[in-house]
Design an enzyme around this catalytic site. Structure first.
Site, PDB file in Angstrom:
ATOM      1  N   LYS A  53       0.837  -1.198   0.000  1.00 51.80           N
ATOM      2  CA  LYS A  53       0.000   0.000   0.000  1.00 51.80           C
ATOM      3  C   LYS A  53       0.874   1.251   0.000  1.00 51.80           C
ATOM      4  O   LYS A  53       0.593   2.224  -0.704  1.00 51.80           O
ATOM      5  CB  LYS A  53      -0.942  -0.004   1.213  1.00 51.80           C
ATOM      6  CG  LYS A  53      -2.086  -0.990   1.059  1.00 51.80           C
ATOM      7  CD  LYS A  53      -2.829  -1.238   2.353  1.00 51.80           C
ATOM      8  CE  LYS A  53      -3.777  -2.421   2.179  1.00 51.80           C
ATOM      9  NZ  LYS A  53      -4.402  -2.863   3.422  1.00 51.80           N
ATOM     10  N   GLN A  97      -4.941  -2.067   9.415  1.00 54.09           N
ATOM     11  CA  GLN A  97      -4.770  -3.376   8.793  1.00 54.09           C
ATOM     12  C   GLN A  97      -5.359  -4.478   9.681  1.00 54.09           C
ATOM     13  O   GLN A  97      -5.090  -4.543  10.873  1.00 54.09           O
ATOM     14  CB  GLN A  97      -3.274  -3.641   8.529  1.00 54.09           C
ATOM     15  CG  GLN A  97      -2.983  -4.912   7.764  1.00 54.09           C
ATOM     16  CD  GLN A  97      -3.557  -4.928   6.345  1.00 54.09           C
ATOM     17  OE1 GLN A  97      -3.602  -3.899   5.679  1.00 54.09           O
ATOM     18  NE2 GLN A  97      -4.006  -6.079   5.896  1.00 54.09           N
ATOM     19  N   ASP A 120     -11.224   2.351   3.671  1.00 52.86           N
ATOM     20  CA  ASP A 120     -11.490   0.920   3.536  1.00 52.86           C
ATOM     21  C   ASP A 120     -12.996   0.648   3.430  1.00 52.86           C
ATOM     22  O   ASP A 120     -13.399  -0.472   3.089  1.00 52.86           O
ATOM     23  CB  ASP A 120     -10.963   0.176   4.778  1.00 52.86           C
ATOM     24  CG  ASP A 120      -9.732  -0.663   4.488  1.00 52.86           C
ATOM     25  OD1 ASP A 120      -9.532  -1.045   3.329  1.00 52.86           O
ATOM     26  OD2 ASP A 120      -8.986  -0.939   5.448  1.00 52.86           O
TER      27      ASP A 120
HETATM   28  N1  GUN Z   1      -6.880  -7.393   5.696  1.00 50.54           N
HETATM   29  C1  GUN Z   1      -7.175  -8.106   4.569  1.00 50.54           C
HETATM   30  N2  GUN Z   1      -7.741  -7.312   3.644  1.00 50.54           N
HETATM   31  C2  GUN Z   1      -7.805  -6.084   4.190  1.00 50.54           C
HETATM   32  C3  GUN Z   1      -8.270  -4.830   3.701  1.00 50.54           C
HETATM   33  O1  GUN Z   1      -8.776  -4.682   2.584  1.00 50.54           O
HETATM   34  N3  GUN Z   1      -8.162  -3.783   4.565  1.00 50.54           N
HETATM   35  C4  GUN Z   1      -7.623  -3.915   5.807  1.00 50.54           C
HETATM   36  N4  GUN Z   1      -7.577  -2.836   6.582  1.00 50.54           N
HETATM   37  N5  GUN Z   1      -7.194  -5.057   6.283  1.00 50.54           N
HETATM   38  C5  GUN Z   1      -7.277  -6.137   5.479  1.00 50.54           C
END
Ligand code: GUN
Length: 290
Positions: A53, A97, A120
């Site tokens: 990211k 996350q 998100d």
């Molecule tokens: N863990 C797995 N996929 C995601 C996601 O799209 N966002 C976040 N914050 N954590 C994750």
């Protein structure tokens, strides 16, 4: 002949579009968008996702920051970090996350994120708006699936879409989005208690698999000519690779792909679009704040 829904190429194209837009903004003297991420602990997959990211943010000209907190961080301490990010005028959007360490209540944390910075799309406000069809931040993976189907012009109207997996971050929102205006699929949502899974997946014109089980979907579970979207990603040991592992999905591609009209590979399918969706949401958050 099966055709590939190339997530990597599509992601590059969209990142290029975002980078152009950011360049225009910064040339006008405006600061670039800023995406922050919070990572608690040292889970290998989570560290990889957050690093990706950050890398993608820089590729499109965003600034980014990562708050790395120790595994032993308390819920109260994490809530303090979120309160700080909610208020920080330099941060347009942020993500926490997942998964979080077991001693932290995930829903308490998500509830504390400001909906205006929830890129998100996990907060109750954004989830509620999505279900109502209001403008909101859509969750990144389902949004990525929709982008991929849209960019390849996959016909969805009135077709039977079977979604396997009902997680809050993929299956449930994907089923919702694909049933709504714009896609107009007839959706069946299957999960771990579904009794006749293979019978249902065989009816799918579009099969979206997000169950988290390596190579679970075999050729006998797929209709000839189906569009198959594999959201799964698993590391398995492979001594022939320099890294010592390779990535596989929830679909057994070695036998399923030959039956499909379109299929997403793993890696290089849905994964790259998930990150791109996050960038798109961050750019949107930035514009809304101005
Ligand atoms: N863990 C797995 N996929 C995601 C996601 O799209 N966002 C976040 N914050 N954590 C994750």
């Amino acid at each position: 002949m099966v055709q590939i829904l190339d997530g990597k190429a599509t992601a590059l194209q969209i990142k290029d579009e975002i980078a152009n837009e950011v360049r225009t903004l910064t040339r006008q003297g405006q600061r670039p968008p800023h995406l922050a991420a919070v990572l608690v602990g040292t889970d290998g997959a989570s560290m990889t996702y957050v690093a990706n990211k950050e890398k993608s943010s820089h590729e499109v000209g965003f600034t980014s920051s990562v708050y790395r907190l120790p595994e032993a961080t308390t819920e109260a301490q994490l809530l303090d970090t979120i309160a700080f990010l909610n208020e920080d005028p330099e941060v347009d959007g942020f993500i926490v996350q997942l998964p979080l360490p077991r001693h932290i209540n995930e829903q308490h944390i998500i509830d504390a994120i400001s909906p205006e910075k929830d890129v998100d799309g996990f907060t109750p406000i954004n989830t509620g708006k999505m279900v109502l069809g209001e403008e909101c931040f859509l969750p990144a993976t389902p949004m990525g699936i929709c982008t991929l189907l849209g960019r390849y012009g996959i016909e969805t109207e009135g077709r039977h879409c079977v979604v396997v997996g009902r997680s809050n971050i993929v299956g449930t929102p994907a089923a919702n989005l694909l049933s709504r205006k714009g896609f107009n699929c007839t959706v069946t949502l299957c999960h771990s208690r579904t009794r006749n899974l293979a019978e249902l997946t065989r009816q799918a014109d579009i099969l979206v698999v997000a169950m988290g089980k390596p190579e679970y979907i075999t050729a006998d579970m797929v209709k000839e000519g189906a569009v198959v979207v594999d959201v799964g990603i698993h590391r398995i040991e492979d001594a022939s690779k320099k890294s010592g592992y390779r990535l596989i999905g929830d679909v057994k591609h070695s036998e399923v792909d030959a039956k499909c009209s379109w299929v997403t590979p793993v890696p290089g399918g849905v994964g790259p679009l998930t990150i791109v969706s996050l960038l798109q949401n961050t750019l949107l958050a930035y514009k809304r704040r101005r």
